[in-house]
Scaffold this active site. Structure first.
Site, PDB file in Angstrom:
ATOM      1  N   HIS A 164       0.847  -1.192   0.000  1.00 39.59           N
ATOM      2  CA  HIS A 164       0.000   0.000   0.000  1.00 39.59           C
ATOM      3  C   HIS A 164       0.877   1.233   0.000  1.00 39.59           C
ATOM      4  O   HIS A 164       1.686   1.410   0.908  1.00 39.59           O
ATOM      5  CB  HIS A 164      -0.887  -0.016   1.251  1.00 39.59           C
ATOM      6  CG  HIS A 164      -1.997   0.980   1.218  1.00 39.59           C
ATOM      7  ND1 HIS A 164      -1.878   2.241   1.726  1.00 39.59           N
ATOM      8  CD2 HIS A 164      -3.249   0.899   0.725  1.00 39.59           C
ATOM      9  CE1 HIS A 164      -3.024   2.891   1.565  1.00 39.59           C
ATOM     10  NE2 HIS A 164      -3.863   2.096   0.962  1.00 39.59           N
ATOM     11  N   LYS A 595     -12.969   6.831  -8.250  1.00 42.69           N
ATOM     12  CA  LYS A 595     -12.372   8.138  -8.548  1.00 42.69           C
ATOM     13  C   LYS A 595     -12.944   8.704  -9.847  1.00 42.69           C
ATOM     14  O   LYS A 595     -13.117   9.913  -9.992  1.00 42.69           O
ATOM     15  CB  LYS A 595     -10.851   8.006  -8.656  1.00 42.69           C
ATOM     16  CG  LYS A 595     -10.128   9.332  -8.894  1.00 42.69           C
ATOM     17  CD  LYS A 595      -8.637   9.205  -8.658  1.00 42.69           C
ATOM     18  CE  LYS A 595      -7.975   8.410  -9.769  1.00 42.69           C
ATOM     19  NZ  LYS A 595      -7.840   9.212 -11.011  1.00 42.69           N
TER      20      LYS A 595
END
EC number: 4.1.1.31
Length: 933
Positions: A164, A595
């Site tokens: 991540h 997004k």
């Protein structure tokens, strides 16, 4: 003054008088938090002085007033306190609040474990998400043990760990926090004497002081192999032992034999996957050498585990030959053992195990892996894991045959299952690369082979014709006499390394090649040609690796069914699918679609994409396996795994599912063995429920589908209108969030943006969501919903809110969507977000955009509560409601300090201490929210 950093305000922690059990549990949790808060308070006072401790308390109390009432005097008072703080005091304050968030999380996790145990020991009815509950449901539906065992023969449940780019946990702090958790657990489980109780608290104090003296932040940036090593720690914590145990428990529950033994062994279905070290999309540091190093580290971890277990097993199997007969296979294993000690001459099982140990140690040595203990002598290596498993099976069969089955069901049972689940590779490593890179690589290879043509100038039909021709051709496309670009050389090197890995560790080591940003059929055919070039597709058309498209944007999700329909109709590609058992995997991306189109539209287009893919695959007679690229936050598809899986369209799971476990939540889900086991059980139960029980339910009402389509269109318009069509939004985003400062954190090996621009389109979805979480708006998890509902109700006065309430009650997908939004909105704070908005220098822009966001936030909260029939957020989730009340008095101050530091950082000369303070607040806020992006 007491040294307790603890919420005491009654408005912060109200009791629930209507639920005595909840109150009792809440009291125990608060006692743990009070204990840790007192120890932390003492530590702050002892290490930094009373003035710093008193400052912490002033900030906390003022922050509570501001949070509760949006109190303007409290806001001014808070700003005055923060303005007066020195840089060094600021860092100390941030560390205090950050560590309290970490400690409160530990107490909360231990309380959850306590509740799981209490339910089990009290014989309470199993909860949704527990295998016992799902198996009981199956029995009610007339599905017996035999049918369930047949189901698991082809089932696959695969959690895939990812790194991540905004993972903020250090292993050093995690280790100390696990020590604190173990000590809390000890207080709960053991009947301690007064001396032991005092000793336990002394150990807790030692651990907390060590934490205080330990850097929260990394001093250097992580390498990819650092990320690999971090990921492997969870195998030690949880996976290596709990994956086999889960299989054993399920096997016993499905058994009907005497003593609870299974009638037949359950097929292994739980397989770990990983992207760490194989994900090249946007990460130039993942090279062939890194891929090789990753596989070696993984193999070393699992082989050392096997060797340790064999050592213990050898100690346990002290059965004497005159007391325990053996089979011929065990006799041969004992004879081949290099152990010639006279003390073990009449202990054939020990001899057999020492021989297995010697062979495995020789295998590890060939892979340049040091074994923990030297073998008793030299032995032949294992050619593959099947040979290792066969030897273990021989011991199992002999013990079972000669009335020692109870011994076989101990350590040997778990080791055999581990070997079946983990092999010599530990976890299946996916390769991933962007379709644009494959396109450039193929263009260079094609143009070098055909100097008169230009591959990149071809349209889709022309590319498909050319690529299918290459798949039919036996000749190689590359030449050692041609000098290719560094990018092409690197791509080919990675694929060659994958082929080499197959020969060393087996095909399960790298079973998938994922194509991010898949736009068309040629994207998959390009990868097929590249695989053929390195020998991963052989001349007979057998493909040694799954070619997996990843559909990420709204447009791509809408096109994915048509793309796969055309692809599966191409004979050259269909032959590859048939060679993989007639299974085609498709990955769906939750992050970029969110997004791109917002939370509501992303969720709906993903749902529709699955329905479209199911129809196409049924038409072609190919089995669809879906790989869900879910993030930790709701803005990237996160939320409760069980609810997400059972809310899939009927038939979408069909016994097989792969799902990403994102770096920012791996720690909370898998660092504790009991919690990890529970999460693995949830994935298994949900897969079983969705596969065998969900198809029997009726499809969603047509009116619900139509309403969802309309809501999605309205939400999409609102979201795109703000994010992509409002002048100045990009400037607002970069000024009002920590997106700039995130790039300075040493928290990941991958850049935050795909390109060096400020455009939202080029920003990775993870830092996009992370930034909105830090400023407490959580915008990607709700924006557009409120205005969509208001517009829809206005357009459908005959149906109104009552119709949407019916959708919520009757349709699992819509219920999950709203439940996740409820969680996100509860963690947001418009009051705190307004302070971040003040960082935008253009006052007109600030009021224009934040004003729209504020209106939409209130509309979304009002619409959500109206549809759910609730009076407040999280009314239906008291556990999370309590969790937030416990943590937010320590989270909010971190936001206030972060705003102050951001203002100072951006208006003054660079100051290392200020930047460090910002980084610490990012860490602390992430811990307080319990998900980061």
């Amino acid at each position: 003054m007491s040294s307790t950093i603890l919420p005491t305000d009654p408005d912060v922690l109200p009791n629930r008088a209507d639920d005595s059990a909840f109150i009792e549990e809440d009291t125990r949790l608060r006692n743990d938090i009070r204990l840790l808060g007192r120890i932390l308070g003492d530590t702050v006072r002892d290490q930094e002085g009373s003035a710093v401790f008193d400052l912490v308390e002033r900030i906390r109390q003022t922050s509570i007033r501001f949070h509760r009432d949006e109190d303007k005097p409290a806001r001014r008072e808070l700003e005055a306190i923060l303005d007066d703080m020195s840089a060094s005091d600021t860092v100390k304050i941030v560390r205090a609040f950050s560590y309290f968030s970490h400690l409160a999380n530990i107490a909360e996790d231990q309380n959850n474990i306590r509740q799981m145990r209490a339910g089990s020991t009290a014989g309470s009815a199993p909860r949704a998400g527990m295998l016992a509950k799902t198996l009981a449901h199956a029995r009610e539906e007339g599905i017996g043990a035999r049918e369930l065992r047949e189901f698991f023969k082809t089932a696959l449940v695969s959690p895939v760990l990812t790194a991540h780019p905004t993972e903020v946990r250090r292993k050093s702090t995690m280790d100390r926090e696990m020590e604190v958790a173990a000590l809390l657990d000890q207080r709960e489980r053991l009947q301690l004497t007064a001396d032991e109780w005092a000793q336990n608290e002394e150990q807790l104090r030692r651990a907390v002081v060590t934490l205080w003296k330990t850097n929260l932040l990394r001093r250097t940036k992580l390498t990819v192999l650092d990320e690999v090593a971090n990921g492997l720690s969870f195998y030690d914590y949880t996976f290596l032992r709990e994956v086999p145990r889960l299989h054993s428990a399920l096997e016993d529950q499905l058994g009907g034999g005497e003593g609870g033994e299974a009638e037949e062994e359950l097929a292994s279905f739980l397989r770990m996957g990983s992207w760490i070290g194989g994900d090249r999309d946007g990460n130039p540091f993942v090279t062939a050498e890194v891929l090789q190093g990753t596989l070696r580290l993984q193999s070393a971890r699992v082989l050392r585990f096997y060797l340790d277990e064999l050592h213990e097993l050898g100690s346990e199997l002290s059965l004497a030959s005159h007391l325990a007969p053996i089979t011929e296979d065990v006799r041969l294993l004992a004879e081949r053992s290099p152990d010639h000690s006279p003390h073990r001459r009449h202990e054939p099982y020990r001899l057999a195990v020492s021989g297995i140990y010697a062979r495995l140690a020789a295998t590890a040595a060939k892979l340049k892996i040091d074994s923990v203990r030297a073998p008793v002598g030299e032995a032949e290596i294992y050619a593959n894991v099947q040979e290792f498993k066969a030897d273990l099976d021989a011991i199992h069969y002999s013990l079972t045959k000669y009335n020692a089955g109870v011994i076989a069901r101990g350590r040997l049972r778990q080791l055999r299952r581990a070997a079946d689940c983990f092999g010599f590779h530990l976890a299946s490593l996916d390769m991933r690369q962007n379709s644009a890179v494959h396109e450039r690589t193929m263009g260079e290879l094609m143009d070098a082979a055909r100097p008169t043509s230009s591959y990149l100038a071809l349209d889709e039909d022309e590319r498909i014709a050319l690529l299918t021709g290459e798949l039919r051709s036996a000749r190689p496309l590359t030449s050692i006499f041609i000098k290719y670009s560094d990018e092409t050389v690197g791509e080919l090197a990675v694929l060659h390394e994958a082929a080499r890995a197959h020969s060393i560790y087996g095909e399960a080591a790298i079973p998938q090649c994922i194509i991010s940003m898949t736009k068309g059929v040629s994207d998959l055919l390009e990868v097929a040609v590249l695989l053929k070039e390195v020998g991963l597709i052989d001349p007979s058309g057998r493909c040694a690796i799954n070619i997996v498209p990843l559909f990420e944007t709204i447009e791509d999700l809408q096109a994915c069914a048509a793309i796969m329909d055309r692809l599966l109709a191409i004979p050259e590609y269909r032959r590859l699918v048939d060679s993989r058992g007639g299974v085609q995997e498709v990955m769906l991306g939750y992050s970029d679609s969110n997004k791109d189109g917002g939370f509501v539209t992303s969720g709906w287009e993903l749902y529709k994409a699955e329905i479209g893919l199911l129809d196409v695959f049924e038409h072609h007679g190919v089995r669809l396996r879906l790989f869900h690229g879910r993030g930790g936050s709701v803005g990237r598809g996160g939320g409760p795994s069980y609810d997400a899986i059972v809310a899939q369209p009927g038939g979408a799971v069909n016994g097989q599912i792969r799902i990403t476990e994102q770096g920012e939540i791996i720690t909370s889900k898998y660092s504790n063995r009991e919690v990890g086991r529970n999460n693995l059980e949830i994935l298994t139960a949900a897969t079983l429920e969705a596969s065998l029980l969900q198809p029997r339910r009726s499809a969603p009402h047509h009116d619900y589908l139509e309403a969802m389509e309309q809501l999605s269109a309205l939400a999409f318009k609102a979201y795109r209108g703000l994010v992509y069509e409002t002048d100045g939004f990009v400037d607002y985003f970069w000024s009002s969030t920590v997106i700039n400062e995130i790039s300075t954190l040493n928290i990941g090996s991958r850049p935050a943006s795909r390109k060096k621009t400020r455009a939202i389109e080029d920003l990775r979805a993870i830092p996009w969501v992370f930034s909105w979480a830090q400023c407490r708006l959580m915008l990607p998890g709700w924006y557009g919903f409120g205005s969509a509902v208001e517009a829809w109700v206005a357009e459908h006065p005959d149906k109104g809110t009552a119709f949407l309430q019916s959708m919520y009650q009757e349709w699992p997908f819509f219920r999950m969507l709203l439940s996740n939004m409820d969680m996100v909105l509860s963690k947001s704070s418009i009051a705190i977000a307004s302070r971040y908005a003040d960082l935008v220098p253009d006052e007109e822009l600030r009021h224009k955009i934040f004003g729209r966001i504020r209106i939409e936030w209130h509309a979304s909260v009002d619409s959500l509560l109206a549809i759910m029939g609730h009076e407040r957020l999280l009314q239906g989730n008291p556990l999370l409601e309590r969790s937030i009340r416990h943590r937010f008095p320590y989270l909010d101050p971190l936001n206030h300090v972060q705003v102050q530091l951001l203002r100072e950082h951006r208006t003054h000369d660079p100051d290392e201490q200020v930047l460090r303070g910002i980084q610490l607040t990012i860490n602390g806020i992430s811990a307080g929210l319990r998900n980061s992006g």
